[in-house]
Design a protein around this motif. Sequence first.
Motif, short mmCIF file in Angstrom:
data_model
loop_
_atom_site.label_atom_id
_atom_site.label_comp_id
_atom_site.label_asym_id
_atom_site.label_seq_id
_atom_site.Cartn_x
_atom_site.Cartn_y
_atom_site.Cartn_z
N VAL A 211 -5.90 -0.72 -3.13
CA VAL A 211 -7.02 -1.62 -3.41
C VAL A 211 -7.76 -1.16 -4.67
O VAL A 211 -8.18 -1.97 -5.50
N GLU A 272 -12.51 -14.63 -0.28
CA GLU A 272 -12.40 -13.22 -0.67
C GLU A 272 -11.12 -12.91 -1.43
O GLU A 272 -11.12 -12.14 -2.39
N SER A 273 -10.02 -13.53 -1.03
CA SER A 273 -8.73 -13.22 -1.67
C SER A 273 -8.64 -13.75 -3.09
O SER A 273 -7.76 -13.34 -3.85
N ARG A 274 -9.53 -14.66 -3.48
CA ARG A 274 -9.45 -15.27 -4.81
C ARG A 274 -10.48 -14.72 -5.79
O ARG A 274 -10.45 -15.06 -6.98
N ALA A 323 -14.41 -4.85 -2.60
CA ALA A 323 -13.12 -4.59 -1.96
C ALA A 323 -12.88 -3.10 -1.79
O ALA A 323 -12.40 -2.64 -0.73
N LEU A 386 -2.36 -7.25 -8.16
CA LEU A 386 -2.87 -8.01 -7.02
C LEU A 386 -1.79 -8.89 -6.41
O LEU A 386 -1.68 -9.02 -5.19
N SER A 387 -0.98 -9.53 -7.28
CA SER A 387 0.08 -10.40 -6.78
C SER A 387 1.12 -9.61 -5.99
O SER A 387 1.56 -10.04 -4.92
N ARG A 389 0.63 -6.80 -4.43
CA ARG A 389 0.01 -6.36 -3.17
C ARG A 389 -0.03 -7.49 -2.16
O ARG A 389 0.20 -7.30 -0.97
N ALA A 390 -0.32 -8.71 -2.64
CA ALA A 390 -0.38 -9.87 -1.75
C ALA A 390 1.00 -10.16 -1.16
O ALA A 390 1.15 -10.47 0.02
N VAL A 397 -2.07 -12.53 4.36
CA VAL A 397 -3.11 -12.28 3.36
C VAL A 397 -3.52 -13.59 2.72
O VAL A 397 -2.67 -14.38 2.34
#
Length: 397
Positions: A211, A272-274, A323, A386-387, A389-390, A397
Motif C-alpha cells: 500500500v 475509496e478504490s478510485r 490508505a 495500483l493496477s 495490486r488490484a 477489490v
Amino acid sequence: MSESNRTLLMCVAVAAAFAINMMGTTLPTPLYPIWQERLGFSQLTITVIFAAYAVGVIAALVIGGSWSDQLGRRPMLFAGLGFSAASACIFLIGDDLGLLLLGRVLSGVSAGIFTGTATAAVVELAPPAWAAAATLVATAANMGGLGLGPLVAGALAEYLPWPAHLCFVLDLVLIALAAFAVWCAPERVQRPARPRLRLQPLRVPASVRPVFVPAAIAGFAGFAVLGLFTAVAPAFMGEVLGHHNRALTGAVVFLLFVASTVGQAGQSRLPESRRLPLGCGLLMAGIVLVAAAILAASLALMIAGALIAGVGQGVAFRAGLGAVTAASPAERRGEVASTFFVVAYVAISIPVVGVGLAADVFGLPAAGVAFSIGVALLALAALVSLSRRARAAGPAV
C-alpha cells in the motif's frame, strides 16, 4: 459565551495560528528574483536556498515528531512560532547566502513542528458537533497558509516599499497574534510525570509496503510539483512567460494550494478504490499542461496546469496518507505516517534542486519540460503499481 462556543472559538484561533505559521514558510517565493538580481545568485543557488526548508522540516519530524504527546501541544506550538519568528528576523537582515539558508532551515523547523502538532490541537479543541470537520479545518489552515504566503508577499513586494522585507515585518506582527491565540487555548494533553523524548523512527512494516509504495510514489510526484511552483514559479513567470508582476506570480502559486485544498476536501466523496488513481491521473494531466505552458509561453495554460495538478496532488496526498494509515498496525501508525511525510518533503527539495542544476546547464524551459516528464512518469508508475495490486487482490477489490 457557552462552553461549546468558547471551545469552537479556541479551535478557530489555533487554526488561524496554524495558517499564520505556514504562511511564513512560503513568503520568500515571490522574492527569489529580487535576491537573485541583488546578490547575483544562479538558478541553482535559488533552488538550494528553497530546498534548505526541507532539511528543517525533516529534522523536526524525526527529532520532535512525537514530542507534543509528551510535552503538550502548547509548548510545541510556542516553539514552532519561535522558530518562525527567528526565521523572519533573519530574512529581515539577511544579505548573504548563509543567512538566507539559515532562515529557510529555521522556517522548515517551524513547519515540521506545526504540521503534526497543530493538526492534533485543532482536532482536540473542536467541540463534538464539529468533530467531523476538524481535520478538514486543519487541512485548510495548513494548505491555505502555504498558499497565502506567496499571495501576500507578492502583493506587498509589487505595490509597497521595501519589497524584500515588508512581508516579514507583517509576519512578525501576525506571529505575535498567533502566540496570543495559542496562549489562550486550553491544553488537552495530559503531560506524564516523566516525559519520554525520543526520535521518531522511520520504518514501514512489510505488510504495509504494497500500500505504501504507490501512495509514496504519488505523494512524491505531487509534492515535487508543489516544490516546483514555490521555488521556480517566479523564474518561469518572468523568464519564460514574460510576466514580471510579483503579485501575479503569488496569485498563481496561491491557486495551486487552493486547488490542493479542494482536492483534499473532495476526495472523501469518491469511492475509496478510485481516489488514488484519480489523483494520479489529474496530476499527470496538470503537469502536462504545465509543460505545454512552458513550450507555448502561455499564462492561461500555466494557470490551468496549476489548478488541475493542485487538485490531483490534493486527492492523491489525502487518499495515499489515508490508505497508508488504515493499512498500518495501530501501534505503528505514527512511524509509518512520519515516513510518508519524510518522502513527501524529500520530494519538495531534491527534484527542485535538479531543476536548478538543469536550468543552469540547459536553460529553464528545457529543465521545466524535463521535470514535467519526470513527474508524469512517476504518477504513471503509481498507477501501474495500483493496477497490479488490484489485479493481484482479485475481483473483491
